[in-house]
Design a protein around this motif. Structure first.
Motif: not given
Length: 347
Positions: A27, A46, A49
């Protein structure tokens, strides 16, 4: 007894700590470290992730100190939940979200492009996760669901240029060479490049011609079409070619030599090719501003990369100047991103 109990829970504890550290580090690397990322650039990071989180959750489940059948049941439950979300996405918000991801990865069009999807036509003013906003010729803002764009063909006007066309019907009494010459002259007067004429249909009473020309400045698409139509009228009328069906003879009595040609007003002899030049500036103001902002962000990001590379190889005397320029560029980029976020919030 105590060591045995610890041995049972130790793999789970290690897995939780390892997964948490990996997610935290990723992150920071993908999202937190670079504050200059735009929303569009952050989206694939994102998404990556999220995939890492799902893999980490599966790894934690596999280390649970339970029987193999219980672990299989937990994994099956997770699979059912994920499958349910995907199945539910076909008709819900998740469908538009997934379609938005596809549009981001495929990039069939950019902010500021002219697009047409069925009856919707306009310039792209904003690309969201759930919908895409276009600005129409009437200056209206239309939000189109991303799933609609995925399920229907989308035509995009190329930024390098597009063909502007006009179709007109001329009687058989006028030779096609004369019509071709006049229409090519009209395309040239309209400011179009590489004009050409096609015969597209031989009708019962008239011949259909299509004149085409290349428009390199696609932002003036609406004005260019109007200018081409206007020049077609002027060129054919000045060449003594009547744009009217021969059936008119059967509709009203008139002299066979009479021509139905509109004459220009002598009091306004100046050319009016630019009469609509400001239409695009008014109709597509938001799309134009959005395109400029996106280009500014990309230019600043490229400048940051260039300055960062230059500062690493610069001499001690040059490095302070480059670092100041780098810091000022980052401040300008952050200010521009804050302005974009503020504009979206006010919307």
């Amino acid at each position: 007894m105590m060591p045995t109990h610890l041995q049972l829970w130790l793999p789970l504890l290690v897995a939780v700590i390892f997964v948490s550290v990996v997610i935290g580090v990723l992150r920071w690397i993908l999202l937190v470290r670079d504050s200059t990322l735009t929303a569009e650039q952050r989206l694939p990071r994102q998404f990556a992730l999220i995939i890492v989180v799902l893999v980490g959750a599966i790894a934690i489940v596999l280390t649970l100190p339970v029987s193999e059948s219980s672990r299989n049941q937990v994994l099956a439950l997770m699979g059912v939940l994920i499958s349910g979300v995907i199945a539910f996405s076909s008709t819900t918000i998740v469908a538009n979200l997934m379609a938005g991801l596809v549009l981001r990865f495929n990039r069939p069009f950019r902010t500021g492009d002219f697009i047409q999807c069925n009856e919707f036509f306009g310039r792209v003013s904003e690309k969201g996760l759930l919908d895409t906003e276009i600005q129409t010729e009437q200056r209206h803002l239309v939000a189109i669901a991303n799933s609609y764009l995925i399920n229907n063909p989308v035509s995009v006007v190329r930024s390098s240029g597009t063909l502007i066309t006009a179709t007109v019907s001329i009687g058989y009494d006028v030779h096609h060479q004369k019509v071709t010459r006049l229409l090519e002259h009209a395309a040239s007067n309209a400011g179009l490049e590489d004009g050409f004429v096609h015969v597209v249909e031989l009708g019962d009473f008239s011949v259909s011609y299509r004149v085409c020309g290349l428009l390199t400045e696609v932002k003036n698409l609406i004005t260019a079409k109007s200018n081409l139509y206007r020049n077609v009228l002027d060129s054919l009328h000045d060449g003594d070619v009547e744009i009217m069906s021969p059936n008119v003879v059967a509709q009203r009595p008139t002299d066979a030599q009479q021509r139905f040609i509109a004459r220009a007003d002598k009091r306004s002899a100046q050319p009016d090719d630019n009469i609509d030049s400001a239409q695009e500036n008014v109709a597509f103001d938001k799309a134009e501003e959005a395109e400029k902002q996106e280009q500014s962000v990309l230019q600043l990001q490229q400048k940051i990369v260039t300055l960062a590379e230059a500062s690493r190889t610069a001499t001690d005397a040059e490095k302070p100047t480059l670092l100041r320029q780098l810091e000022n560029t980052k401040l300008r980029l952050n200010s521009l991103l804050d302005t974009q976020a503020h504009d979206k919030a006010e919307k």
